[in-house]
Design a protein around this motif. Structure first.
Motif, PDB file in Angstrom:
ATOM      1  N   SER A 388      35.699  35.719  36.799  1.00 57.00           N
ATOM      2  CA  SER A 388      35.665  37.046  37.345  1.00 57.00           C
ATOM      3  C   SER A 388      35.439  38.069  36.208  1.00 57.00           C
ATOM      4  O   SER A 388      34.532  38.967  36.491  1.00 57.00           O
ATOM      5  CB  SER A 388      36.994  37.472  38.073  1.00 57.00           C
ATOM      6  OG  SER A 388      36.648  36.380  39.089  1.00 57.00           O
ATOM      7  N   ARG A 389      36.266  38.128  35.340  1.00 55.68           N
ATOM      8  CA  ARG A 389      36.109  39.358  34.184  1.00 55.68           C
ATOM      9  C   ARG A 389      34.711  39.490  33.708  1.00 55.68           C
ATOM     10  O   ARG A 389      34.068  40.340  33.456  1.00 55.68           O
ATOM     11  CB  ARG A 389      37.242  39.182  33.304  1.00 55.68           C
ATOM     12  CG  ARG A 389      37.298  40.542  32.442  1.00 55.68           C
ATOM     13  CD  ARG A 389      38.567  40.652  31.585  1.00 55.68           C
ATOM     14  NE  ARG A 389      39.876  40.427  32.478  1.00 55.68           N
ATOM     15  CZ  ARG A 389      40.219  41.321  33.104  1.00 55.68           C
ATOM     16  NH1 ARG A 389      39.798  42.687  32.660  1.00 55.68           N
ATOM     17  NH2 ARG A 389      41.460  41.317  33.722  1.00 55.68           N
ATOM     18  N   ALA A 456      38.856  41.434  38.865  1.00 54.37           N
ATOM     19  CA  ALA A 456      38.803  40.866  37.569  1.00 54.37           C
ATOM     20  C   ALA A 456      40.284  40.003  37.308  1.00 54.37           C
ATOM     21  O   ALA A 456      39.983  39.137  36.442  1.00 54.37           O
ATOM     22  CB  ALA A 456      38.555  42.031  36.373  1.00 54.37           C
ATOM     23  N   SER A 457      41.316  40.426  38.004  1.00 53.64           N
ATOM     24  CA  SER A 457      42.474  39.681  37.677  1.00 53.64           C
ATOM     25  C   SER A 457      42.510  38.360  38.234  1.00 53.64           C
ATOM     26  O   SER A 457      43.598  37.668  37.834  1.00 53.64           O
ATOM     27  CB  SER A 457      43.661  40.574  38.274  1.00 53.64           C
ATOM     28  OG  SER A 457      43.667  40.613  39.649  1.00 53.64           O
ATOM     29  N   HIS A 458      41.548  37.733  39.185  1.00 45.37           N
ATOM     30  CA  HIS A 458      41.795  36.586  39.663  1.00 45.37           C
ATOM     31  C   HIS A 458      40.383  35.708  39.622  1.00 45.37           C
ATOM     32  O   HIS A 458      39.425  36.585  40.192  1.00 45.37           O
ATOM     33  CB  HIS A 458      42.170  36.423  41.005  1.00 45.37           C
ATOM     34  CG  HIS A 458      42.314  35.275  41.856  1.00 45.37           C
ATOM     35  ND1 HIS A 458      43.186  34.286  41.618  1.00 45.37           N
ATOM     36  CD2 HIS A 458      41.536  34.599  42.882  1.00 45.37           C
ATOM     37  CE1 HIS A 458      42.946  33.612  42.515  1.00 45.37           C
ATOM     38  NE2 HIS A 458      41.888  33.798  43.006  1.00 45.37           N
ATOM     39  N   SER A 459      40.290  34.607  39.328  1.00 46.56           N
ATOM     40  CA  SER A 459      39.009  33.848  39.559  1.00 46.56           C
ATOM     41  C   SER A 459      39.222  32.557  40.374  1.00 46.56           C
ATOM     42  O   SER A 459      40.055  31.769  40.314  1.00 46.56           O
ATOM     43  CB  SER A 459      38.599  33.172  38.143  1.00 46.56           C
ATOM     44  OG  SER A 459      38.348  34.500  37.232  1.00 46.56           O
ATOM     45  N   THR A 460      38.179  32.625  41.440  1.00 44.45           N
ATOM     46  CA  THR A 460      38.479  31.470  42.131  1.00 44.45           C
ATOM     47  C   THR A 460      37.733  30.260  41.813  1.00 44.45           C
ATOM     48  O   THR A 460      36.320  30.589  41.674  1.00 44.45           O
ATOM     49  CB  THR A 460      37.966  32.028  43.653  1.00 44.45           C
ATOM     50  OG1 THR A 460      38.802  33.010  44.140  1.00 44.45           O
ATOM     51  CG2 THR A 460      38.164  30.948  44.708  1.00 44.45           C
ATOM     52  N   TYR A 555      34.776  36.434  41.675  1.00 46.69           N
ATOM     53  CA  TYR A 555      36.086  37.552  42.061  1.00 46.69           C
ATOM     54  C   TYR A 555      36.325  37.346  43.385  1.00 46.69           C
ATOM     55  O   TYR A 555      37.138  38.193  43.931  1.00 46.69           O
ATOM     56  CB  TYR A 555      35.679  38.508  41.482  1.00 46.69           C
ATOM     57  CG  TYR A 555      34.184  39.047  41.634  1.00 46.69           C
ATOM     58  CD1 TYR A 555      33.498  39.287  42.996  1.00 46.69           C
ATOM     59  CD2 TYR A 555      33.112  39.134  40.468  1.00 46.69           C
ATOM     60  CE1 TYR A 555      32.428  39.816  43.105  1.00 46.69           C
ATOM     61  CE2 TYR A 555      31.813  39.586  40.903  1.00 46.69           C
ATOM     62  CZ  TYR A 555      31.498  39.650  42.136  1.00 46.69           C
ATOM     63  OH  TYR A 555      30.141  40.065  42.266  1.00 46.69           O
ATOM     64  N   GLU A 556      35.364  36.545  44.245  1.00 45.56           N
ATOM     65  CA  GLU A 556      35.670  36.841  45.717  1.00 45.56           C
ATOM     66  C   GLU A 556      37.003  35.594  46.162  1.00 45.56           C
ATOM     67  O   GLU A 556      37.062  34.701  45.344  1.00 45.56           O
ATOM     68  CB  GLU A 556      34.276  36.246  46.422  1.00 45.56           C
ATOM     69  CG  GLU A 556      33.211  37.120  46.511  1.00 45.56           C
ATOM     70  CD  GLU A 556      33.169  38.188  47.250  1.00 45.56           C
ATOM     71  OE1 GLU A 556      34.288  38.647  47.837  1.00 45.56           O
ATOM     72  OE2 GLU A 556      32.345  39.079  47.087  1.00 45.56           O
ATOM     73  N   ARG A 557      37.642  36.051  47.022  1.00 43.91           N
ATOM     74  CA  ARG A 557      39.090  35.324  47.334  1.00 43.91           C
ATOM     75  C   ARG A 557      38.953  34.760  48.831  1.00 43.91           C
ATOM     76  O   ARG A 557      38.136  35.316  49.559  1.00 43.91           O
ATOM     77  CB  ARG A 557      40.238  36.114  47.132  1.00 43.91           C
ATOM     78  CG  ARG A 557      40.185  36.757  45.734  1.00 43.91           C
ATOM     79  CD  ARG A 557      41.453  37.609  45.599  1.00 43.91           C
ATOM     80  NE  ARG A 557      41.640  38.172  44.368  1.00 43.91           N
ATOM     81  CZ  ARG A 557      42.435  39.216  44.040  1.00 43.91           C
ATOM     82  NH1 ARG A 557      43.610  39.402  44.847  1.00 43.91           N
ATOM     83  NH2 ARG A 557      42.466  39.767  42.883  1.00 43.91           N
ATOM     84  N   PRO A 558      39.420  33.600  48.929  1.00 41.76           N
ATOM     85  CA  PRO A 558      39.154  32.848  50.315  1.00 41.76           C
ATOM     86  C   PRO A 558      40.316  33.491  51.075  1.00 41.76           C
ATOM     87  O   PRO A 558      39.982  33.486  52.368  1.00 41.76           O
ATOM     88  CB  PRO A 558      39.688  31.520  49.929  1.00 41.76           C
ATOM     89  CG  PRO A 558      40.500  31.405  48.669  1.00 41.76           C
ATOM     90  CD  PRO A 558      39.957  32.574  47.889  1.00 41.76           C
ATOM     91  N   TYR A 559      41.531  34.060  50.963  1.00 41.44           N
ATOM     92  CA  TYR A 559      42.547  34.419  51.680  1.00 41.44           C
ATOM     93  C   TYR A 559      42.870  35.781  51.222  1.00 41.44           C
ATOM     94  O   TYR A 559      42.884  36.059  50.068  1.00 41.44           O
ATOM     95  CB  TYR A 559      43.539  33.435  51.683  1.00 41.44           C
ATOM     96  CG  TYR A 559      43.162  31.970  52.037  1.00 41.44           C
ATOM     97  CD1 TYR A 559      42.870  31.855  53.517  1.00 41.44           C
ATOM     98  CD2 TYR A 559      43.018  31.013  51.256  1.00 41.44           C
ATOM     99  CE1 TYR A 559      42.576  30.195  53.728  1.00 41.44           C
ATOM    100  CE2 TYR A 559      42.890  29.614  51.769  1.00 41.44           C
ATOM    101  CZ  TYR A 559      42.511  29.417  53.034  1.00 41.44           C
ATOM    102  OH  TYR A 559      42.149  28.156  53.093  1.00 41.44           O
TER     103      TYR A 559
END
Length: 622
Positions: A388-389, A456-460, A555-559
């Motif tokens: 993500s970053r 940027a703090s989370h990668s799916t 960076y897109e999140r499922p939930y």
């Protein structure tokens, strides 16, 4: 030029009566030679010798193998003499031969270094009592088979059947013997005989692939040499090391000119088969399937044909072979060229695949069970893909280089790349609203930075979200047997396959019964009953999970934090934004989420098929 002899003369000085002395020396030499030969026979030791119920010929052959000595004997005579059972250890050759020949009417002599087995004078030969066994050999259709070789197993005693398929054989009178029947193009058979007074009838089965491979066209059988056109034959040996779920899968990579391509990774879906390429522009290029002589003509579902052929789940019902258990297949014949049209007409424009299933064999009941378990690992995310970053930083570089100045100058069209471009161009505002939504408010510069930093703090890992490790199992049980007048083959199978994509699965159930009856040499009856059920399930979404997992932004999140489905802001929106005509009419009110499409939509197909055939043949010739 004459060759010089290498033999040397033995010169013995003679005194007095030379003739008398010469005879004396000659007698001494002959006696010494024979004594030396017999001493070798007496001296040679054999560590172990064992035979059971063997004739003299077999006994002497084993002595030859153990000692390397040369023997001279009449094989035809010794083969008919007695039965010997011995088990000796550390025995001399002389004693062994004596034990073998004891009471047989034969003895042995040493002649020029060779051991000769000769009949003793005035001693009756011990022979086995013989009886005359009669029989007849027929093929599967009740026709007489001339020229069949009939041998007593373990010997070279035998006969050949006459033009009527009959034979008469002199056999040793024993408790039981085994007759071996062999003929070109037929499977070898061995039959145990106990009642020598009863005439036996033997039915020989054709063997596919023997010498010239048998080509089964559906309406008849021929050989590769006589077949008109290009054909390929696959026997069951070609499938032994494969664990296929469907019939079409077993053809993959086995036949030249036959391309087998999987249309998708969904379980149970038929492969696309093309024989010698695509030979039509608008017509159907699928090959015609013929199962046990019956062409398959399954009705297509009532939807557009192009939609069916595009690779959706309904493809499993198109060719009609999904209900056949691959473990029941005996052989497959592929007719490749236009010669097949002479048999099946225009239906064979795409080629013909003829499948012959297994049938029973005479003998005791054979019970076969096979099981296979297969584990499939889900696809893994490419290590070279950005996290993500990294992706957000790359999008910021593109915005600064190509779009920032145009946006500052209020240009009519600004290139938008990724979520960064949507935020900087005020296409995505507070509360996740698009600029076309009612109540849209653009983010401030501080809000934009906070929003992007949070992404940027989370990668799916979308591969991990959409795929799973799959499990597949196949069970097959068959019972077969019969006698010379009837045979049977019964099988049942179950296959279960989980797809790599979540919420996809496939189950197949099979029952198969084949009976072959010959109540008289002129009448042959074949009956077949097949029952199959196919059940498949999948989601109804139109998005390819693999493409989505590869191209969706990390960076897109499922939930959302509350566990609800979170909308993907970029996958469906970016192309429309850059085209300048964004429309959300086709998207859900709460945005697009691929997991919601999989979990909350479903498609199920359930098909039950029952088929049967009855074939009666009457041979008007005797």
């Amino acid at each position: 030029m004459k060759k010089k002899s290498k033999c040397r003369e033995l010169v013995i000085p003679l005194k007095g009566n030379r003739t008398f002395l010469a005879m004396k020396y000659l007698i001494i030499l002959l006696v010494a030679f024979n004594l030396n030969g017999f001493s070798v026979v007496k001296a040679q030791q054999i560590a172990e010798y064992e035979v059971e119920n063997a004739n003299l010929k077999a006994c002497i052959k084993k002595v030859e193998q153990l000692t390397g000595k040369g023997f001279l004997y009449n094989g035809n005579e010794l083969e008919r003499v007695g039965r010997v059972t011995l088990h000796l250890k550390d025995v001399g050759l002389d004693d062994l031969l004596t034990r073998i020949l004891q009471g047989s009417g034969y003895t042995y002599e040493l002649v020029n270094g060779v051991i000769a087995i000769v009949r003793m004078k005035d001693v009756p030969q011990r022979e086995v009592e013989q009886e005359r066994l009669k029989g007849r050999v027929l093929d599967a259709y009740g026709n007489a088979l001339p020229g069949v070789t009939v041998l007593i197993k373990g010997t070279n005693m035998g006969v050949v059947t006459d033009t009527a398929g009959r034979f008469t054989l002199a056999v040793p009178k024993e408790r039981e013997i085994v007759l071996a029947f062999s003929f070109v193009g037929m499977e070898k058979q061995e039959i145990k005989i106990v009642d020598f007074q009863r005439e036996i009838n033997v039915v020989m089965r054709e063997k596919a692939g023997e010498l010239e491979e048998v080509v089964i066209t559906g309406y008849g059988e021929t050989t590769k040499r006589k077949a008109a056109g290009s054909v390929a034959v696959l026997t069951k040996d070609a499938f032994e090391n494969k664990i296929p779920t469907s019939v079409d899968d077993i053809l993959q990579g086995l036949v030249a000119g036959v391309a087998v391509k999987a249309t998708s990774g969904r379980p149970g879906e038929s492969s696309k088969i093309r024989i010698r390429g695509i030979n039509t522009i608008q017509g159907d290029a699928e090959p015609l399937w013929v199962i046990d002589g019956v062409p398959l003509q399954d009705d297509l579902p009532e939807i557009d044909t192009d939609q069916i052929k595009s690779g959706n789940l309904n493809q499993i019902f198109v060719n009609g072979v999904a209900g056949i258990n691959p473990s029941d297949i005996e052989n497959v014949t592929i007719l490749k060229d236009a010669a097949a049209a002479a048999i099946y007409g225009s239906r064979a424009a795409g080629g013909v695949i003829v499948v012959t299933t297994k049938q029973g064999r005479p003998g005791k009941m054979r019970v076969n069970y096979s099981m296979s378990l297969t584990m499939g690992l889900k696809p893994q995310r490419d290590a070279n893909l950005m996290n993500s970053r990294e992706k957000l930083a790359w999008e910021q570089e593109l915005w600064d280089e190509f779009s920032a100045d145009a946006f500052a100058a209020s240009a009519p069209h600004v290139a938008v790349v990724g979520i960064t471009g949507m935020v900087r161009a005020n296409k995505l505002g507070r509360d996740g609203k698009l600029w076309t939504d009612e109540g849209f408010e653009a983010m401030s510069a501080a809000e934009q930075e906070a929003y992007l930093n949070d992404l940027a703090s989370h990668s799916t890992d979308w591969f991990d979200e959409l795929f799973r490790n799959s499990f597949e199992m196949n069970h097959h049980l068959s019972l077969s047997g019969g006698d010379q007048k009837y045979t049977y083959y019964f099988s049942m199978g179950y296959a279960s396959q989980e797809g790599l994509v979540r919420k996809t699965d496939y189950d197949r159930y099979n029952l198969n019964l084949k009976l072959h009856m010959m109540p008289s040499p002129k009448i042959t009856i074949d009956a077949t009953v097949k029952v199959s059920r196919l059940v498949s399930g999948s989601y109804s979404g139109s998005v390819d999970p693999f493409s989505y997992a590869y191209f969706a932004n990390p960076y897109e999140r499922p939930y959302n934090e509350d566990g609800s489905y979170r909308a993907d802001m970029t996958y469906q929106n970016l192309s429309a934004i850059n085209d300048g005509n964004i429309s959300t009419d086709l998207l859900p009110s709460n945005g697009f989420n691929v997991l919601r499409e999989i979990d909350e939509t479903s498609g199920k197909n359930d098909k039950m098929t029952t088929s049967g055939s009855l074939n009666l043949r009457y041979n008007i010739t005797s």
